[in-house]
Write a protein that holds these residues in place. Structure first.
Motif, mmCIF file in Angstrom:
data_model
loop_
_atom_site.group_PDB
_atom_site.id
_atom_site.type_symbol
_atom_site.label_atom_id
_atom_site.label_comp_id
_atom_site.label_asym_id
_atom_site.label_seq_id
_atom_site.Cartn_x
_atom_site.Cartn_y
_atom_site.Cartn_z
ATOM 1 N N TYR A 34 1.044 -1.026 -0.051
ATOM 2 C CA TYR A 34 -0.060 0.050 0.321
ATOM 3 C C TYR A 34 1.123 1.591 0.405
ATOM 4 O O TYR A 34 1.936 1.462 0.302
ATOM 5 N N PRO A 35 -0.107 2.520 -0.402
ATOM 6 C CA PRO A 35 0.793 2.824 -0.492
ATOM 7 C C PRO A 35 1.769 4.085 0.584
ATOM 8 O O PRO A 35 2.982 4.737 1.054
ATOM 9 N N SER A 36 1.319 3.788 2.207
ATOM 10 C CA SER A 36 2.218 3.961 3.207
ATOM 11 C C SER A 36 2.787 3.129 3.887
ATOM 12 O O SER A 36 3.596 3.654 4.802
ATOM 13 N N GLN A 37 3.073 1.840 2.756
ATOM 14 C CA GLN A 37 3.915 0.720 3.047
ATOM 15 C C GLN A 37 5.558 1.417 2.068
ATOM 16 O O GLN A 37 6.484 0.846 2.371
ATOM 17 N N ILE A 38 5.090 2.260 1.282
ATOM 18 C CA ILE A 38 6.555 2.810 0.110
ATOM 19 C C ILE A 38 6.769 3.680 0.862
ATOM 20 O O ILE A 38 5.881 4.678 0.967
ATOM 21 N N SER A 39 8.428 4.526 0.567
ATOM 22 C CA SER A 39 8.614 5.637 0.499
ATOM 23 C C SER A 39 8.688 7.084 -0.601
ATOM 24 O O SER A 39 7.407 6.693 -1.498
ATOM 25 N N GLY A 40 8.504 7.679 0.171
ATOM 26 C CA GLY A 40 8.416 9.258 -1.150
ATOM 27 C C GLY A 40 9.032 9.522 -2.741
ATOM 28 O O GLY A 40 8.048 9.471 -3.310
ATOM 29 N N GLY A 41 10.111 8.206 -2.673
ATOM 30 C CA GLY A 41 10.389 7.975 -4.072
ATOM 31 C C GLY A 41 9.584 7.058 -5.439
ATOM 32 O O GLY A 41 9.655 7.482 -5.933
ATOM 33 N N MET A 42 9.773 6.338 -3.831
ATOM 34 C CA MET A 42 8.562 5.104 -4.656
ATOM 35 C C MET A 42 7.190 5.173 -5.148
ATOM 36 O O MET A 42 6.753 4.955 -5.485
ATOM 37 N N LYS A 43 7.254 5.991 -4.433
ATOM 38 C CA LYS A 43 5.464 6.917 -4.629
ATOM 39 C C LYS A 43 5.029 6.945 -6.321
ATOM 40 O O LYS A 43 4.757 7.197 -6.666
ATOM 41 N N LYS A 44 6.196 8.540 -6.550
ATOM 42 C CA LYS A 44 6.507 8.851 -7.153
ATOM 43 C C LYS A 44 6.583 7.625 -7.907
ATOM 44 O O LYS A 44 6.069 8.558 -9.623
ATOM 45 N N ARG A 45 7.251 7.039 -8.067
ATOM 46 C CA ARG A 45 7.648 5.637 -9.145
ATOM 47 C C ARG A 45 6.237 5.046 -9.477
ATOM 48 O O ARG A 45 6.188 5.172 -10.902
ATOM 49 N N ALA A 46 5.422 5.294 -8.372
ATOM 50 C CA ALA A 46 4.378 4.097 -8.708
ATOM 51 C C ALA A 46 3.093 4.976 -9.550
ATOM 52 O O ALA A 46 2.867 4.605 -9.987
ATOM 53 N N GLY A 47 3.343 6.903 -8.996
ATOM 54 C CA GLY A 47 2.565 8.067 -9.656
ATOM 55 C C GLY A 47 3.192 7.292 -11.459
ATOM 56 O O GLY A 47 1.829 8.386 -12.230
ATOM 57 N N LEU A 48 4.731 7.329 -11.675
ATOM 58 C CA LEU A 48 4.368 7.659 -12.968
ATOM 59 C C LEU A 48 3.933 6.041 -13.762
ATOM 60 O O LEU A 48 3.355 6.553 -14.821
ATOM 61 N N ALA A 49 3.736 4.604 -13.043
ATOM 62 C CA ALA A 49 3.727 4.203 -13.412
ATOM 63 C C ALA A 49 2.419 3.775 -14.123
ATOM 64 O O ALA A 49 1.925 3.585 -14.965
ATOM 65 N N ARG A 50 1.061 4.801 -13.173
ATOM 66 C CA ARG A 50 0.066 4.950 -12.745
ATOM 67 C C ARG A 50 0.134 5.961 -14.307
ATOM 68 O O ARG A 50 -1.272 5.514 -15.026
ATOM 69 N N ALA A 51 0.929 6.857 -13.932
ATOM 70 C CA ALA A 51 0.488 6.907 -16.011
ATOM 71 C C ALA A 51 0.686 7.349 -16.717
ATOM 72 O O ALA A 51 -0.103 7.398 -17.512
ATOM 73 N N LEU A 52 1.512 6.199 -16.620
ATOM 74 C CA LEU A 52 1.855 5.352 -18.239
ATOM 75 C C LEU A 52 0.561 3.881 -18.196
ATOM 76 O O LEU A 52 0.852 3.517 -19.505
ATOM 77 N N ALA A 53 -0.143 3.910 -17.507
ATOM 78 C CA ALA A 53 -1.408 3.747 -17.256
ATOM 79 C C ALA A 53 -2.316 2.837 -19.200
ATOM 80 O O ALA A 53 -1.928 1.773 -19.552
ATOM 81 N N LEU A 54 -2.270 4.256 -19.861
ATOM 82 C CA LEU A 54 -2.948 4.010 -20.506
ATOM 83 C C LEU A 54 -1.666 4.418 -22.020
ATOM 84 O O LEU A 54 -2.215 5.044 -23.054
ATOM 85 N N ASP A 55 -1.069 4.198 -21.789
ATOM 86 C CA ASP A 55 0.739 4.443 -23.054
ATOM 87 C C ASP A 55 0.607 5.778 -23.487
ATOM 88 O O ASP A 55 -0.019 6.209 -24.695
ATOM 89 N N PRO A 56 0.310 7.052 -22.684
ATOM 90 C CA PRO A 56 0.064 8.268 -23.050
ATOM 91 C C PRO A 56 1.209 8.433 -24.014
ATOM 92 O O PRO A 56 2.236 8.221 -23.860
ATOM 93 N N GLU A 57 1.270 9.484 -24.900
ATOM 94 C CA GLU A 57 1.906 9.941 -25.573
ATOM 95 C C GLU A 57 2.459 11.426 -25.402
ATOM 96 O O GLU A 57 3.820 11.026 -25.879
ATOM 97 N N ILE A 58 1.828 11.736 -24.555
ATOM 98 C CA ILE A 58 2.537 12.926 -23.515
ATOM 99 C C ILE A 58 2.628 12.564 -22.074
ATOM 100 O O ILE A 58 1.706 12.771 -21.408
ATOM 101 N N LEU A 59 3.462 13.023 -21.583
ATOM 102 C CA LEU A 59 4.102 13.083 -20.097
ATOM 103 C C LEU A 59 4.478 14.592 -19.497
ATOM 104 O O LEU A 59 5.421 14.667 -19.937
ATOM 105 N N PHE A 60 3.287 14.623 -18.972
ATOM 106 C CA PHE A 60 3.557 15.987 -17.551
ATOM 107 C C PHE A 60 3.632 15.641 -16.810
ATOM 108 O O PHE A 60 3.358 14.975 -15.606
ATOM 109 N N TYR A 61 5.068 16.352 -16.478
ATOM 110 C CA TYR A 61 5.478 16.201 -14.882
ATOM 111 C C TYR A 61 5.085 17.552 -13.976
ATOM 112 O O TYR A 61 6.136 18.184 -14.662
ATOM 113 N N ASP A 62 4.405 17.512 -13.149
ATOM 114 C CA ASP A 62 4.932 18.604 -11.910
ATOM 115 C C ASP A 62 6.341 18.136 -11.178
ATOM 116 O O ASP A 62 5.044 17.914 -9.685
#
Ligand SMILES: Nc1ncnc2c1ncn2[C@@H]1O[C@H](COP(=O)(O)OP(=O)(O)OP(=O)(O)O)[C@@H](O)[C@H]1O
Ligand SMILES: [Mg+2]
Length: 323
Positions: A152-180
């Motif tokens: 679960y998110p509470s069980q992973i570090s901040g950096g891992m959460k960012k990577r998990a967020g990135l995996a989710r952002a990739l879910a629909l095979d996007p053509e553009i990725l926006f990062y803030d």
């Protein structure tokens, strides 16, 4: 790495975009084109309008003037105006074509990492659960989190959460990725890993990336081109090499530069002295004379000095972190 001069039309085009909040101009006449496959870094001090520009591009806010064209499509009729209009269905179709990594990762805490990544596919596609499971494994492998799928998110570090967020952002095979601010608040090693990941994803998947950051090390590592915002104005859109040359000019050479370029140079180097600080102290003096708050003279915080080139020695000690 895409050439800005490539024949392909831009995937993102901002034309004279303005955004006004409560009568205050936060973005003014922004022109910006992003070409397929390139990584565009948007820089600027706190409050310069970076996140707002990102939100206008992705259609979270309507532009008050000018227009945003995504994938060749004018977004105005889809987004509508502050008072309404717009086309939710068409907007949702366009949104499927890009992924966004928010500052916090924005994961659902009650779901495992795998479930978080699966969610966009369950919500937006008719893909069977079996295939989704495989897709989730592929996305998690891309960001190096496959072994942590069931945490679960509470069980992973901040950096891992960012990577998990990135995996989710990739879910629909996007053509553009926006990062803030993808590396804000991360330690230097983790933040370098995120940079690496941004580069790898852009190379392996050919995605176009738009990255908002004021971390200069990151910016120079990942960018093909860079755009500098200052108090809502686009000062310069140029190649990384152009910015790198500017950053490396000696103080003597820099004296000959126009004000704008001296200002950008100060930002890039994180110098304590230069046009940014001069402008600030002038505004403070003027405010003092007039007996008004300094914000009245210098409405938005201008570009902030970040780190001195080299002085932090890569320790990240002077890295500005955000909550
Ligand atoms: N929804 C909003 N309503 C009113 N004002 C806003 C809104 N969003 C942003 N602003 C204002 O617009 C200006 C630009 O904000 P923005 O968040 O785009 O800056 P930023 O460059 O992303 O800064 P930071 O580096 O701190 O994230 C700020 O002065 C901010 O207060
Ligand atoms: Mg921001």
């Amino acid at each position: 790495m895409a050439e800005p001069t490539s024949k392909k039309p831009p995937v993102i085009s901002c034309q004279q975009v303005a955004k006004i909040f409560d009568g205050r101009t936060v973005l003014e006449s922004i022109d910006l084109e992003v070409f397929p496959g390139e990584t565009m870094v948007i820089m600027g001090g706190s409050g310069s309008g970076k996140s707002t520009l990102l939100r206008v591009i992705i259609g979270s806010f309507p532009a008050d003037r000018g227009k945003v064209v995504l994938f060749g499509q004018d977004m105005s009729p889809l987004v509508g105006t502050e008072t309404g209009g717009g086309n939710e269905d068409k907007l949702a179709e366009v949104r499927k074509r890009f992924g966004i990594l928010f500052q916090s990762g924005a994961l659902f805490n009650s779901m495992t990492i795998a479930e978080n990544v699966a969610l966009p596919m369950q919500e937006h596609t008719d893909i069977s659960q079996e295939i989704i499971d495989i897709q989730v494994k592929i996305k998690l492998e891309l960001v190096g989190l496959r072994e942590h799928a069931n945490k679960y998110p509470s069980q992973i570090s901040g950096g891992m959460k960012k990577r998990a967020g990135l995996a989710r952002a990739l879910a629909l095979d996007p053509e553009i990725l926006f990062y803030d601010e993808p590396s804000a608040g991360l330690d230097p090693v983790t933040s370098a890993q995120i940079d690496r990941l941004i580069i790898d994803l852009s190379k392996q998947l050919g995605v176009t990336s738009v990255v908002v950051t004021h971390e200069m090390d990151s910016a120079f590592t990942i960018a093909d081109r860079m755009a500098m915002l200052d108090r809502g104005k686009m000062l310069k859109v140029e190649t990384r090499d152009w910015y790198d040359n500017l950053r490396k000019l000696s103080d003597q050479e820099a004296k000959e530069l126009p004000q704008t370029e001296r200002l950008i140079r100060q930002f890039l180097r994180g110098d304590a002295e230069g046009p940014i600080t001069e402008r600030r102290s002038e505004a403070a003096f003027e405010a003092d004379l007039l007996g008004v708050p300094v914000e009245q003279i210098l409405p938005t915080p201008s570009v902030e000095a970040t780190r001195r080139v080299g002085s932090a020695g890569g320790t990240g000690l002077f890295r500005r972190s955000k909550g």
